[in-house]
Design a protein around this motif. Sequence first.
Motif: not given
Length: 326
Positions: A95-100, A304-308
């Motif tokens: 929800n807080e990630a950049q749009m890229t 999952g860890l890479d995403l975080i």
Amino acid sequence: MRLWPYFSSAKTGIALAAVSTLIGALTEPLIPALLKTLLDRGFAEGNIALWMVPVALMGLFGIRGLAGFTAQYALSYTASLGLLNLRRAMFLKLNEAQMTLFARQSASKLSNTLVYEVQNGSQLLVTAFLTLTKDSLAVLALLGYLLYLNWKLTLIVLTVFPGLILIMRVLSRRFYKLTRDSQHATDELAYVVEENALAHRMVRLHGAQQRQTLRFDGLSVALRRLALKSTVATAAMTPLTQLLASAALSAVIAVALWQSNTSGVSVGNFVAFVTAMLMLITPIRHLAEIAAPITRGLAALERGLDLIENTPEQMGGTHAVERVDG
């Protein structure tokens, strides 16, 4: 270490699982020790009360069963709580990630990572951790009992472990590569399904059904090929470890028969040693096969860890409109 912050809130479950696993492992050498006592004192001397046999056996296996149940439940509790914390952190980052992020990764890949990959990875790692701790402690307990019975024969048993370690190192690297390739192929296949579900009007309008079917078939065949390669690597582990164990068992029996003629080893002592050694085969085989679930679980949770950890957040910004019309 990267996963620990999400699982550290379940320290009680980890401690309970560790204690239960230790108790279960300590009961392993009691089985051949009980057989030795029955053979030497029961058959040879005849001074064991019959009521003691079911009490000892049922009590021993009752303790083993209770310890195994407690360890499995405690680890399941730990895994579910860690998975909950990991999913919460991933969804907050989403929800807080950049749009890229949404331009680089498809919706099917993101949902697959958040919903399925971390769950499968957690389940695989918890099962592997239970097997690793239980069977490692069982091997140590049985080896200690074997050293107590006959240290010379135990040295023959120890020759199995260097070959076992080599097999695990080679196959674990193979598992990791196949797992990452399978993840990529699964993402591509899910993306094709997503396109055909969400853009079905465009597919029908341009008559692209045959083209999409060819894409789907190609990815499905690639995924099947990777699954077969993983099966080959997994299936090769068991016969290799059994071959090593059978070679050590043959040498032990031959030397034990020679010792019985020279040093007068009792029947109970010999049966207890062979029983303890045969009991070693199952945990050694489990430890050899543990490379596959650990590798698959780590590869799944890494996504999952890479995403975080590697997704930059949208911190803010400005927007200036030079001309407004309407």
